[in-house]
Every structure is written in C-alpha cells, then in structure tokens.
Design a protein around this motif. Structure first.
Motif, PDB file in Angstrom:
ATOM      1  N   PHE A  13       1.223  46.230 -14.171  1.00 53.49           N
ATOM      2  CA  PHE A  13       1.693  46.886 -12.948  1.00 53.49           C
ATOM      3  C   PHE A  13       2.007  48.359 -13.196  1.00 53.49           C
ATOM      4  CE2 PHE A  13       1.771  42.858 -11.113  1.00 53.49           C
ATOM      5  CZ  PHE A  13       2.255  42.874  -9.814  1.00 53.49           C
ATOM      6  N   ASP A  14       1.867  49.158 -12.150  1.00 50.25           N
ATOM      7  CA  ASP A  14       2.328  50.537 -12.202  1.00 50.25           C
ATOM      8  C   ASP A  14       3.857  50.571 -12.226  1.00 50.25           C
ATOM      9  OD1 ASP A  14      -0.256  51.635 -12.107  1.00 50.25           O
ATOM     10  OD2 ASP A  14      -0.289  51.500  -9.910  1.00 50.25           O
ATOM     11  N   ASP A  15       4.410  51.729 -12.561  1.00 53.84           N
ATOM     12  CA  ASP A  15       5.871  51.864 -12.596  1.00 53.84           C
ATOM     13  C   ASP A  15       6.487  51.600 -11.229  1.00 53.84           C
ATOM     14  OD1 ASP A  15       5.753  52.502 -15.271  1.00 53.84           O
ATOM     15  OD2 ASP A  15       5.803  54.670 -14.937  1.00 53.84           O
ATOM     16  N   VAL A  16       5.789  51.954 -10.170  1.00 51.24           N
ATOM     17  CA  VAL A  16       6.221  51.683  -8.802  1.00 51.24           C
ATOM     18  C   VAL A  16       5.096  50.935  -8.095  1.00 51.24           C
ATOM     19  CG1 VAL A  16       6.905  52.669  -6.584  1.00 51.24           C
ATOM     20  CG2 VAL A  16       7.704  53.719  -8.710  1.00 51.24           C
ATOM     21  N   PHE A  17       5.424  49.850  -7.440  1.00 56.53           N
ATOM     22  CA  PHE A  17       4.434  49.085  -6.688  1.00 56.53           C
ATOM     23  C   PHE A  17       5.039  48.683  -5.345  1.00 56.53           C
ATOM     24  CE2 PHE A  17       6.856  46.201  -9.319  1.00 56.53           C
ATOM     25  CZ  PHE A  17       7.139  45.122  -8.501  1.00 56.53           C
ATOM     26  N   TYR A  18       4.169  48.363  -4.394  1.00 50.60           N
ATOM     27  CA  TYR A  18       4.621  48.133  -3.020  1.00 50.60           C
ATOM     28  C   TYR A  18       4.484  46.666  -2.621  1.00 50.60           C
ATOM     29  CZ  TYR A  18       5.009  53.139  -2.253  1.00 50.60           C
ATOM     30  OH  TYR A  18       5.397  54.459  -2.319  1.00 50.60           O
ATOM     31  N   VAL A  19       5.429  46.235  -1.784  1.00 49.78           N
ATOM     32  CA  VAL A  19       5.455  44.858  -1.288  1.00 49.78           C
ATOM     33  C   VAL A  19       5.896  44.866   0.176  1.00 49.78           C
ATOM     34  CG1 VAL A  19       6.469  42.555  -1.539  1.00 49.78           C
ATOM     35  CG2 VAL A  19       6.076  43.972  -3.584  1.00 49.78           C
ATOM     36  N   PRO A  20       5.201  44.144   1.055  1.00 53.66           N
ATOM     37  CA  PRO A  20       5.679  43.996   2.438  1.00 53.66           C
ATOM     38  C   PRO A  20       6.895  43.062   2.498  1.00 53.66           C
ATOM     39  CG  PRO A  20       3.308  43.586   2.278  1.00 53.66           C
ATOM     40  CD  PRO A  20       3.848  43.573   0.891  1.00 53.66           C
ATOM     41  N   ASP A  46       3.187  56.099  13.399  1.00 48.91           N
ATOM     42  CA  ASP A  46       2.536  56.042  14.706  1.00 48.91           C
ATOM     43  C   ASP A  46       1.785  54.722  14.835  1.00 48.91           C
ATOM     44  OD1 ASP A  46       1.114  56.340  17.017  1.00 48.91           O
ATOM     45  OD2 ASP A  46      -0.039  58.087  16.368  1.00 48.91           O
ATOM     46  N   PRO A  47       2.285  53.788  15.649  1.00 46.27           N
ATOM     47  CA  PRO A  47       1.630  52.479  15.784  1.00 46.27           C
ATOM     48  C   PRO A  47       0.211  52.540  16.333  1.00 46.27           C
ATOM     49  CG  PRO A  47       3.878  52.401  16.631  1.00 46.27           C
ATOM     50  CD  PRO A  47       3.550  53.852  16.401  1.00 46.27           C
ATOM     51  N   ALA A  48      -0.198  53.694  16.853  1.00 47.71           N
ATOM     52  CA  ALA A  48      -1.577  53.828  17.328  1.00 47.71           C
ATOM     53  C   ALA A  48      -2.551  54.033  16.170  1.00 47.71           C
ATOM     54  CB  ALA A  48      -1.685  54.994  18.308  1.00 47.71           C
ATOM     55  N   GLN A  49      -2.016  54.341  14.982  1.00 48.09           N
ATOM     56  CA  GLN A  49      -2.851  54.583  13.816  1.00 48.09           C
ATOM     57  C   GLN A  49      -3.148  53.279  13.069  1.00 48.09           C
ATOM     58  OE1 GLN A  49      -4.078  57.752  13.101  1.00 48.09           O
ATOM     59  NE2 GLN A  49      -3.129  58.206  15.091  1.00 48.09           N
ATOM     60  N   THR A  50      -4.212  53.298  12.276  1.00 45.92           N
ATOM     61  CA  THR A  50      -4.547  52.145  11.438  1.00 45.92           C
ATOM     62  C   THR A  50      -3.576  52.066  10.267  1.00 45.92           C
ATOM     63  OG1 THR A  50      -6.889  52.337  12.006  1.00 45.92           O
ATOM     64  CG2 THR A  50      -6.335  51.059  10.033  1.00 45.92           C
ATOM     65  N   PRO A  51      -2.968  50.905  10.037  1.00 47.45           N
ATOM     66  CA  PRO A  51      -1.984  50.803   8.942  1.00 47.45           C
ATOM     67  C   PRO A  51      -2.591  51.107   7.580  1.00 47.45           C
ATOM     68  CG  PRO A  51      -1.814  48.925  10.423  1.00 47.45           C
ATOM     69  CD  PRO A  51      -3.055  49.670  10.822  1.00 47.45           C
ATOM     70  N   LEU A  52      -1.753  51.652   6.701  1.00 48.45           N
ATOM     71  CA  LEU A  52      -2.145  51.876   5.311  1.00 48.45           C
ATOM     72  C   LEU A  52      -1.850  50.625   4.490  1.00 48.45           C
ATOM     73  CD1 LEU A  52      -0.679  55.451   4.665  1.00 48.45           C
ATOM     74  CD2 LEU A  52      -3.101  54.850   4.853  1.00 48.45           C
ATOM     75  N   VAL A  53      -2.783  50.230   3.649  1.00 44.96           N
ATOM     76  CA  VAL A  53      -2.578  49.085   2.761  1.00 44.96           C
ATOM     77  C   VAL A  53      -2.182  49.614   1.390  1.00 44.96           C
ATOM     78  CG1 VAL A  53      -3.595  47.036   1.732  1.00 44.96           C
ATOM     79  CG2 VAL A  53      -4.241  47.714   4.043  1.00 44.96           C
ATOM     80  N   LEU A  54      -0.941  49.410   1.011  1.00 51.25           N
ATOM     81  CA  LEU A  54      -0.405  49.928  -0.252  1.00 51.25           C
ATOM     82  C   LEU A  54      -0.144  48.838  -1.286  1.00 51.25           C
ATOM     83  CD1 LEU A  54       2.286  52.346   1.258  1.00 51.25           C
ATOM     84  CD2 LEU A  54      -0.011  52.954   0.470  1.00 51.25           C
ATOM     85  N   TRP A  55      -0.323  47.569  -0.912  1.00 49.10           N
ATOM     86  CA  TRP A  55       0.163  46.470  -1.757  1.00 49.10           C
ATOM     87  C   TRP A  55      -0.938  45.541  -2.279  1.00 49.10           C
ATOM     88  CZ3 TRP A  55       0.415  46.841   3.510  1.00 49.10           C
ATOM     89  CH2 TRP A  55      -0.171  45.824   4.253  1.00 49.10           C
ATOM     90  N   ARG A  56      -2.187  45.739  -1.873  1.00 47.72           N
ATOM     91  CA  ARG A  56      -3.221  44.754  -2.184  1.00 47.72           C
ATOM     92  C   ARG A  56      -3.450  44.579  -3.687  1.00 47.72           C
ATOM     93  NH1 ARG A  56      -7.470  46.716   0.580  1.00 47.72           N
ATOM     94  NH2 ARG A  56      -7.154  45.431   2.430  1.00 47.72           N
ATOM     95  N   SER A  57      -3.566  45.666  -4.431  1.00 46.92           N
ATOM     96  CA  SER A  57      -3.856  45.543  -5.868  1.00 46.92           C
ATOM     97  C   SER A  57      -2.697  44.874  -6.605  1.00 46.92           C
ATOM     98  CB  SER A  57      -4.150  46.921  -6.472  1.00 46.92           C
ATOM     99  OG  SER A  57      -3.049  47.802  -6.314  1.00 46.92           O
ATOM    100  N   ALA A  58      -1.456  45.218  -6.230  1.00 46.49           N
ATOM    101  CA  ALA A  58      -0.295  44.589  -6.871  1.00 46.49           C
ATOM    102  C   ALA A  58      -0.241  43.102  -6.539  1.00 46.49           C
ATOM    103  CB  ALA A  58       0.990  45.288  -6.421  1.00 46.49           C
ATOM    104  N   ALA A  59      -0.587  42.728  -5.322  1.00 47.81           N
ATOM    105  CA  ALA A  59      -0.574  41.320  -4.936  1.00 47.81           C
ATOM    106  C   ALA A  59      -1.586  40.519  -5.742  1.00 47.81           C
ATOM    107  CB  ALA A  59      -0.866  41.183  -3.441  1.00 47.81           C
TER     108      ALA A  59
END
Length: 305
Positions: A184-191, A269-282
C-alpha cells in the motif's frame, strides 16, 4: 486464476465484460485443484449488486476461489427476487456442517438500531460463533464489523452527529508490520457511508484487538484479532464508482438531509463524474487477505480446522 461461481449467476456477465476471469461450476469440476472455499453472508438489501462488487475483488487474484452464498433465514429479503435467492443462496442451516477457508460478512442498513433489535441478530450471533471453529479467517465489513466487534469483544457503537459520507484518506498505524496492507501507499483512500462509529479508546481496552489502519477524518478503519483470523473493516472498499452517487441521489430524491459525499465529486459538484480514488487499494486489500491470511494459512484438508 479464476473465481468459481454458480452457472448463470447474474454477476457473471458484468465480471466477464470487465475481463475478470470467472469459471463456471461445470468447468471447475474437471480441474484437479482445491480452490479456496469462501462463504459470503450477504446482509445487504441489494444482494446482486453486493455480490458483483465482492466477486470482482475476489476474482482479481492468482488464486482459484469458490464462493457459497447465504442469507439469514429469520428475515425475508424484499429487494432481491425470490427466484435468485432460491437458485443461488442457502441458509445457515444448510452450510453449518461445512468448513471454509474464509468468510465475508457484509454491512447492512440497520446501523442506527440497537444490535439486539435487528430481526436476525440471534441468527447472526450463531453464525459468528460458528465462524470461530468452521472458518479460518473472517472479514467483517461496515455494520458487519460493528456487529462482530460487539458480539466477540463487547465494543459499542456510537451515533455520529452527521453521516460519515465520502471517500477519506487513510494510513497504516505506525509500527504495524502485518501483511494485510503490504504494497500500500503511505496514504490510501476508502469510501465510508455510515451513521455510527466504533471508537479507538474502547478498542484499545481489549488486549486481543489491534487497530492497524485509520483515518484522521473517518476514524478507525481496520481492526484485527487472532493474527488475522478476524478482520474488521469499517468502510466500503468494495464500492463501485457510482455507489455513493446512487445513495446521495436517493436521499436527495426522498427529501432527506444529506451532505455531498466528501472527496468524491470534482469541485463538490454532483453534476460532475465522481473520481475513483480507492480501486487499486481495494484490489490489493482483498488480494492480500486471500493470499496471506487465507491461502497461505489454511490446511489443504479443511476438515482439520
């Protein structure tokens, strides 16, 4: 290597379109290899969606995995077609005589209720007790983690002033040398998407428990016990890119008070496409669990567990 799934499971078409290697039962039976046997207790109302999310992660591994699905007999699911449950799911009574390399207990939308008031609580307690002798490593997710910590170790959950909702940065606890977060990276993201929490001060009072990952914003994320035979995750690493969006849109449509999920939409902005920050860590998390805490630890003959 593939994930072995029942013939005609709806998730198969989605997984194959994503180039996830799946193997149907008929083909798997011709191979002289023992796959990892994983039991999935699916407590989520949208069971087909949750199956797909978890199978996607279990299938992204060099190991062959065979998954059995169960649901609670003491509560009749209302958001999943009955024919799907009959075809692909069993109840605990049907599997209690088997042994498994690993087990996953999902979250459930009951977190604001006292544990004892949940319709299937007594049955869930039986399953969690059974897991101590019939499963080598059990992965508990979100409310499933809170339920497991409460049942096994008496850890309370607490209401939050507002929903923990968004994608949060996390880090391993300093000094943790276990293999769950290897690579894992030093910082990783989770929903996260929850109205309650468990607290560090309560967990630290229990000598069998160890906090191994956390977030300054979202709090405790990962707790382990028995050298990884029990793992508790308070977030939803398995979520699809649009799962939080679906939850947000649902609550807005119902007129509920809900904040925009943090670190999810560009510019909030909910009109924008969400960013996926957690897929590789998952993917790495589930791969590490399968490899280091299941495959390399369980005996070839499961009856010796």
């Amino acid at each position: 290597m593939p994930i072995k799934i029942p013939n005609n499971l709806p998730a198969a078409n989605i997984l194959e379109s994503e180039n996830i290697f799946v193997m149907y039962e008929d083909r798997a039976y011709t191979q002289d290899i023992r796959p990892l046997k994983i039991l999935l207790l699916n407590l989520m109302p949208t069971k087909i969606t949750t199956e797909t999310q978890l199978l996607r992660l279990l299938g992204n591994s060099p190991l062959q995995v065979e998954v059995d699905f169960i649901y609670t007999a003491t509560y009749a699911p209302t958001n999943t077609p009955q024919e799907h449950l009959i075809k692909f799911y069993e109840t605990f009574d049907a599997v209690r005589g088997r042994k498994y390399d690993g087990m996953i207990i999902t979250g459930a939308p009951v977190e604001q209720m006292p544990f004892e008031q949940v319709a299937y609580w007594d049955e869930l307690c039986q399953i969690m007790e059974w897991s101590k002798t019939h499963v080598y490593s059990t992965l508990h997710i979100c409310w499933g983690a809170q339920a497991g910590l409460y049942y096994h170790y008496g850890i309370a959950k607490y209401d939050l002033p507002q929903k923990m909702f968004g994608v949060f940065p996390h880090k391993k606890v300093s000094g943790f040398q276990g293999k769950l977060f290897r690579g894992f990276d030093d910082v990783f993201y989770v929903p996260h998407s929850r109205h309650t929490e468990v607290r560090r001060k309560d967990i630290e009072k229990v000598p069998q428990l160890r906090i191994v990952a956390e977030s300054d914003m979202a709090g405790v994320y990962t707790v382990t016990a028995q050298k990884g035979r029990q793992i508790f995750l308070t977030g939803h690493s398995e979520y699809d890119p649009l799962t939080l969006k679906a939850e947000y849109d649902r609550d807005v449509a119902q007129g509920l008070s809900i904040q925009i999920p943090l670190n999810y939409y560009p510019g909030d902005d909910p009109a924008q496409t969400p960013l996926v920050l957690w897929r590789s860590a998952a993917n790495l998390l589930f791969s590490n669990w399968l490899n280091y805490y299941v495959y390399q630890e369980t005996p070839f003959n499961l009856s010796s567990l």
